[in-house]
Design an enzyme around this catalytic site. Structure first.
Site, PDB file in Angstrom:
ATOM      1  N   GLY A  68     103.269  47.492  59.252  1.00  0.00           N
ATOM      2  CA  GLY A  68     103.012  48.704  58.488  1.00  0.00           C
ATOM      3  C   GLY A  68     103.776  48.701  57.186  1.00  0.00           C
ATOM      4  N   CYS A  95     106.037  42.385  62.627  1.00  0.00           N
ATOM      5  CA  CYS A  95     106.529  42.829  61.312  1.00  0.00           C
ATOM      6  C   CYS A  95     107.279  44.158  61.462  1.00  0.00           C
ATOM      7  CB  CYS A  95     105.357  42.907  60.329  1.00  0.00           C
ATOM      8  SG  CYS A  95     105.861  42.747  58.603  1.00  0.00           S
ATOM      9  N   TYR A  96     106.687  45.272  61.045  1.00  0.00           N
ATOM     10  CA  TYR A  96     107.333  46.579  61.225  1.00  0.00           C
ATOM     11  C   TYR A  96     107.656  46.799  62.700  1.00  0.00           C
ATOM     12  CZ  TYR A  96     108.027  51.654  61.138  1.00  0.00           C
ATOM     13  OH  TYR A  96     108.542  52.919  61.262  1.00  0.00           O
ATOM     14  N   HIS A 182     102.979  37.466  60.799  1.00  0.00           N
ATOM     15  CA  HIS A 182     101.705  37.973  61.316  1.00  0.00           C
ATOM     16  C   HIS A 182     100.988  36.886  62.122  1.00  0.00           C
ATOM     17  CE1 HIS A 182     101.627  41.814  59.140  1.00  0.00           C
ATOM     18  NE2 HIS A 182     102.246  41.169  58.176  1.00  0.00           N
ATOM     19  N   GLU A 184      98.456  37.239  63.914  1.00  0.00           N
ATOM     20  CA  GLU A 184      97.039  37.557  64.057  1.00  0.00           C
ATOM     21  C   GLU A 184      96.155  36.974  62.965  1.00  0.00           C
ATOM     22  OE1 GLU A 184      98.816  41.098  61.747  1.00  0.00           O
ATOM     23  OE2 GLU A 184      99.451  39.535  63.140  1.00  0.00           O
ATOM     24  N   ASP A 240      75.590  41.916  55.739  1.00  0.00           N
ATOM     25  CA  ASP A 240      75.953  43.122  56.488  1.00  0.00           C
ATOM     26  C   ASP A 240      74.779  44.095  56.574  1.00  0.00           C
ATOM     27  OD1 ASP A 240      78.410  41.867  56.347  1.00  0.00           O
ATOM     28  OD2 ASP A 240      79.147  43.146  54.735  1.00  0.00           O
ATOM     29  N   LYS A 405      83.280  39.753  59.440  1.00  0.00           N
ATOM     30  CA  LYS A 405      82.174  39.045  58.785  1.00  0.00           C
ATOM     31  C   LYS A 405      81.599  37.909  59.645  1.00  0.00           C
ATOM     32  CE  LYS A 405      81.152  39.653  54.964  1.00  0.00           C
ATOM     33  NZ  LYS A 405      80.143  40.547  54.355  1.00  0.00           N
TER      34      LYS A 405
END
Length: 683
Positions: A68, A95-96, A182, A184, A240, A405
């Site tokens: 965050g 992280c945060y 991170h 992820e 999309d 995507k």
């Protein structure tokens, strides 16, 4: 703001899952969810302040606390329930989230002079269960300004950065882990393995969540949401909106679907004709509206920072602020939609608006559908205040809002769409309008001169170190010994000029939006692209007021650029960019590289190089920036490296030669910036 159509109630309905992700405002919060889902484990995203009792009662088997933009020690830090730590449920803080864990265990976190942004190598403790089966050196994405000063009681250190900043903490007995990076995102090379270790070995979960039912879920959602009403879909021709259209056709009767393609005047060369033809080929009958004049003269209402009242924006053709440009375009789309509804003599209360909105759009717009704490990086045209008003009223249908995507492409293939639609590179809804950097005057704050000097110290590091330059500590204090050796080698072997450009681009740094300077690099030698990419990583880390670095083709830039070419959206400027964009994309297509490059923004900037200040030549030309970009998740990514399989040097040189021949073009630049700190688009 008045929105005369689309009123009612809402919610897409998320399912209850096995892992809970507590959102602290991360730009990558939904990417955590996506990576967990790829590992065949279900997840919910809930606010950070969710009561511990709710988590216990819902039977979650693990907790992930996201990153965050806030500081854990700040007065406005997001609140949380301390009883989370009494649940005896495995926990991973990112992280945060790691800083919050450290604080809860009595440790301290401080804002430091060293800011770590971008992909870097760290050292990990391989005995830590989170890092099981991984080597000691790992390449990860760091995006933080705050750092752990003192490690909390009973926590062990599990990793360090090259600056000796703590990058991981853990308590194996309590099954609590924290990482400063991170895991992820794709830029953390073995991040998926780390998440796998957490889910399978620490939480002891079984991978049994399959994605085969997601198409049926989308179709069921559309039928329940639309009922007997009609639905109006704005079709751009991108993957999309095309997949969204195909889902609507599967779910509804053809008479319920109104497909509209709006040519806003910001399309690529011959784009509208191609869109109409390709969509008619798959059975979608289009209403085509040419609204270029409407958009250029359009306005909207915004609430500006520091103001309490809502104000009317200038017309789009006179607007310079990139956020306001995006908001005007998004709201004009809705107004054109209202006009279509009126012309067809439909009842507004019986028409819903369908959009191909994806998760990354909502994340970067800081939509409450994804996060209650996230910072806005850029407002997407499909997530303006007006769209949010319609969404809250239950009048927006967004079957893809939980997709990224690559997942949409998989769904498109499953729906039988032709490859030319499914594999199209993303093109923003606002089109070329946000690829023209509009500016009324040069951006030169009080820090301009010092920033220019430090940029030159970085690229001429060896000489400046020998002369003990007054600002050399700004470089040595923010880099490791290994990085300083690379700077010595590069500056000894190359003569690189660094030029601070008096313009701003949008970036994302530390989970926050940045709107900062751009540095241009030039040399008389054949460019060493790996060295230039290294400098592009180092410069924004040292200079926090820079979020983008480019290579400038041609001779070394001799003169400082202290003014700009006045630029706003008009047909002449758009035509200039449209020609450059067509040249670049045609060369990419002919070289067979279209599917190897994820996205290819071509940007027009108001910079006229090579003007001797003694002659006082006015700034009247503009420059073109090429941004070939490689990504899987469209939340992080890297520039295509010239000379690689994605972009052979001869192909790049042909683009530069042909674009340089266009009237009014000063120079061609190549964007060397990863995401973060630069966003894919410049605005």
């Amino acid at each position: 703001m008045n929105s005369n159509i689309f009123l009612g109630t809402t919610e897409n309905g998320l399912r209850h899952d096995k892992i809970v992700i507590l959102d602290a405002g991360a730009q990558y919060g939904k990417v955590i969810d996506r990576k967990v889902r790829e590992l065949l484990v279900e997840s919910d995203i809930l606010p950070l302040d969710t009561p511990a009792a709710t988590i216990r009662n819902n039977g979650y088997r693990g907790i992930i606390i996201s990153g965050g933009p806030n500081s854990v020690y700040a007065e406005d830090a997001p609140s949380y329930d301390p009883d989370l730590f009494k649940l005896k449920i495995p926990m991973l803080g990112i992280c945060y989230g790691m800083q919050l864990i450290n604080k809860e265990f009595g440790g301290t976190v401080l804002k430091t002079d060293v800011r770590e942004d971008g992909q870097q190598n760290i050292e990990i403790e391989t005995s830590c269960p989170l890092f099981s089966r991984l080597s000691r050196t790992q390449s990860v994405l760091l995006t933080h300004g705050d750092s752990v000063e003192r490690v909390g009681d009973t926590l062990k250190v599990g990793g360090w950065s090259t600056n000796r900043i703590v990058t991981a903490v853990y308590n194996e007995v309590l099954r609590i882990y924290g990482v400063q990076f991170h895991p992820e995102v794709d830029l953390t090379i073995n991040g998926k393995q780390m998440l796998s270790n957490f889910l399978y070995e620490i939480c002891e979960l079984t991978p049994n969540f399959t994605m085969g039912s997601r198409k049926e879920e989308c179709i069921r959602y559309i039928r329940e949401k639309v009922g007997n009403n009609k639905v109006l879909l704005l079709v751009s021709g991108g993957v999309d909106s095309s997949v969204c259209a195909a889902l609507l056709r599967r779910a509804l009767h053809p008479n319920q679907i109104i497909a509209v393609h709006v040519d806003n005047g910001f399309m690529r060369k011959n784009e509208s004709e191609k869109v109409e033809r390709s969509l008619r080929d798959i059975g979608i009958d289009l209403i085509v509206r040419k609204e270029g004049y409407t958009f250029l003269k359009g306005t909207t209402q915004v609430k500006r920072a520091g103001q309490y009242s809502v104000v009317e924006t200038p017309m789009l053709c006179q607007t310079y602020n990139p956020e306001e440009k995006r908001k005007i375009i998004g709201d004009i789309f809705v107004k054109v939609t209202n006009d279509v509804v009126a012309e067809l003599k439909l009842k507004p209360e019986e028409v819903l608006l369908a959009q191909g909105t994806l998760r990354p759009d909502l994340i970067e717009s800081a939509s409450n559908m994804v996060s209650t704490n996230a910072e806005t990086i850029k407002t997407h045209h499909n997530d303006t205040d007006l769209i949010r008003e319609l969404r809250n009223a239950g009048r927006v249908v967004e079957p893809l809002c939980d997709f990224h995507k690559d997942e949409v492409r998989d769904l498109g293939n499953d729906l039988g769409l032709p490859p030319e639609l499914v594999e199209r590179q993303p093109f923003p809804g606002p089109g070329l309008a946000i690829r023209v950097l509009c500016a009324e005057e040069a951006y030169m704050e009080k820090d301009y001169s010092e920033t220019q000097v430090i940029a030159r110290v970085i690229v001429d590091y060896k000489n400046k170190l020998q002369k003990n330059h007054a600002l050399i500590n700004r470089v040595t204090g923010a880099t490791s010994e290994a990085e300083q050796k690379d700077l010595l080698r590069i500056s000894a072997n190359s003569q690189i000029q660094a030029t601070l450009l008096p313009i701003r681009s949008v970036g994302v740094q530390g989970d926050k939006r940045s709107y900062s300077y751009v540095v241009g690099l030039s040399t008389s030698q054949e460019p060493n692209w790996q060295d230039l990419l290294f400098l592009a990583k180092i410069i924004p880390r040292i200079l926090h007021n820079v979020n983008r670095v480019c290579y400038i083709f041609g001779d070394p830039v001799q003169y400082l650029v202290t003014d700009i070419t006045h630029t706003n959206l008009n047909t002449v400027v758009l035509s200039q960019l449209r020609q450059a964009d067509a040249i670049a994309n045609e060369i990419i297509m002919q070289a067979g590289l279209y599917r190897k490059i994820s996205q290819m923004p071509v940007v027009l900037i108001p910079v006229h190089f090579d003007r001797d200040p003694i002659n006082r030549t006015p700034s009247c030309r503009r420059s073109v920036v090429l941004r070939p970009f490689i990504t899987n998740d469209f939340m992080t990514g890297i520039p295509a490296e010239p000379g690689s399989l994605q972009l052979p040097v001869q192909v790049l040189n042909q683009m530069v030669r042909d674009i340089s021949k266009l009237d009014g073009i000063s120079r061609v630049l190549y964007d060397l910036t990863a995401k973060p700190p630069g966003t894919t688009e410049w605005e």
